[in-house]
Design an enzyme around this catalytic site. Structure first.
Site, PDB file in Angstrom:
ATOM      1  NE  ARG A 152      -3.175  -5.362   3.654  1.00  0.00           N
ATOM      2  CZ  ARG A 152      -4.071  -4.404   3.851  1.00  0.00           C
ATOM      3  NH1 ARG A 152      -3.697  -3.134   3.779  1.00  0.00           N
ATOM      4  NH2 ARG A 152      -5.343  -4.692   4.108  1.00  0.00           N
ATOM      5  CE  LYS A 178      -6.391  -7.712   0.079  1.00  0.00           C
ATOM      6  NZ  LYS A 178      -6.514  -8.813   1.075  1.00  0.00           N
ATOM      7  CG  HIS A 242      -0.006 -10.468   7.249  1.00  0.00           C
ATOM      8  ND1 HIS A 242      -0.039  -9.357   6.433  1.00  0.00           N
ATOM      9  CD2 HIS A 242      -1.313 -10.773   7.492  1.00  0.00           C
ATOM     10  CE1 HIS A 242      -1.285  -9.017   6.179  1.00  0.00           C
ATOM     11  NE2 HIS A 242      -2.079  -9.852   6.816  1.00  0.00           N
ATOM     12  NE  ARG A 245      -2.877  -6.138   7.869  1.00  0.00           N
ATOM     13  CZ  ARG A 245      -3.459  -4.969   7.651  1.00  0.00           C
ATOM     14  NH1 ARG A 245      -2.819  -3.852   7.958  1.00  0.00           N
ATOM     15  NH2 ARG A 245      -4.671  -4.906   7.135  1.00  0.00           N
ATOM     16  CG  HIS A 268      -9.262  -5.206   8.691  1.00  0.00           C
ATOM     17  ND1 HIS A 268      -9.273  -5.478  10.051  1.00  0.00           N
ATOM     18  CD2 HIS A 268      -8.124  -5.780   8.207  1.00  0.00           C
ATOM     19  CE1 HIS A 268      -8.194  -6.189  10.364  1.00  0.00           C
ATOM     20  NE2 HIS A 268      -7.483  -6.373   9.265  1.00  0.00           N
ATOM     21  CE1 TYR A 277      -5.656 -10.444  13.478  1.00  0.00           C
ATOM     22  CE2 TYR A 277      -7.459  -9.260  12.429  1.00  0.00           C
ATOM     23  CZ  TYR A 277      -6.255  -9.931  12.347  1.00  0.00           C
ATOM     24  OH  TYR A 277      -5.654 -10.085  11.121  1.00  0.00           O
TER      25      TYR A 277
END
Length: 291
Positions: A152, A178, A242, A245, A268, A277
């Protein structure tokens, strides 16, 4: 007076702090221990609602939420749903802790929006054009870190040399991201060599990607680097850090990287997020397995 005795001055009165409103108490405790970026975004969303409604949290009712949601018509569907989710979380928390008398958001159902992730995934050729078009080594290294490590933008800007551990092939970065979680992320040998060539300050707290003044690179500055690189490559003005990413996840899965490895690299919360994805390759599909 006994020798050694002194007149004692009266004890100073305790500094009186301004009383904290119920709204402020609810918001502060709800935001406690959340990551900086999450805290800032959530608080902005809640303040937006309060300014729109002109009421305290305890006075907010369902029609207020509906009117606020409808007033954001110019925002993207994803933004509107994200802001509503933040407010619903606060109202649920407030009612659950007894700070609020009711949960006005419980009856507001958020419709699942159409998944447009595919629109934000660059091809391998587009990413290469974006990176190769950047001639300034420091900025080029930033683009490579965002793509090849899948970080990120806040994680890339916060990366320090103390976070990197040299390995026989490249290095491993300890990334604090995060959810206040730390995860190991591989630094490919070629990228590590590129970063080492930029290093001027040998101190452990020196930024891996410095700004033009040698200090930490700000997120705004990093954002501008990506935007300009995308513009040079003739890509959409919507491209952001992003997107690199997203590209990392998509391209890794396309090259048969195990989903759990990609999940761990990107940090994640669940494997379900990572598998979004995955793409159906041309000529592939479940129908061909029926006969």
């Amino acid at each position: 007076m006994v020798s050694g005795d002194r007149n004692r001055s009266p004890a100073p009165e305790a500094v009186k702090s301004a009383p904290v409103s119920a709204d402020e108490l609810c918001i502060r405790t709800w935001l406690h221990n959340r990551g900086e970026n999450t805290r800032r975004a959530y608080e902005r969303d809640v303040r937006d609602l309060l300014a729109f409604a002109g009421k305290s949290l305890n006075e907010i009712v369902l029609p207020d939420l509906q009117a606020w949601f409808d007033s954001m018509g110019n925002a993207s569907d994803a933004t509107r749903r994200r802001k509503l989710s933040a407010v619903k979380s606060l109202l649920s928390y407030g009612a659950g802790t007894g700070v609020l008398s009711h949960d006005a958001g419980s009856a507001f159902r958020i419709a699942r929006g159409r998944d447009t992730l595919h629109e934000r995934i660059l091809t391998r050729e587009q990413v290469i054009a974006l990176i190769d078009g950047e001639e300034e080594p420091r900025k080029r290294a930033l683009l490579n870190v965002l793509y090849r490590m899948g970080l990120r933008i806040s994680e890339a800007c916060a990366l320090r040399w103390r976070d990197l551990t040299r390995r026989q092939q490249g290095a491993v970065a300890s990334v604090f991201g995060k959810g206040n979680k730390t995860r190991p992320v591989q630094v490919p040998a070629k990228l590590f060599k590129e970063l080492m060539a930029l290093r001027v300050d040998s101190g452990p707290d020196a930024p891996v990607i410095p700004g033009h003044d040698g200090c930490s690179l700000s997120k705004d500055a990093a954002h501008r680097v990506v935007k300009r690189a995308a513009r040079r490559a003739g890509l959409s003005s919507r491209v952001s850090a992003h997107w690199l990413r997203h590209a990392h996840a998509s391209h890794a899965l396309d090259n048969n990287a195990p989903a759990h490895v990609v999940c761990a690299t990107l940090g994640h919360a669940s494997l379900a997020t990572t598998t979004r994805y995955s793409h159906v390759r041309e000529g592939d599909g479940s129908a061909k397995y029926l006969d």
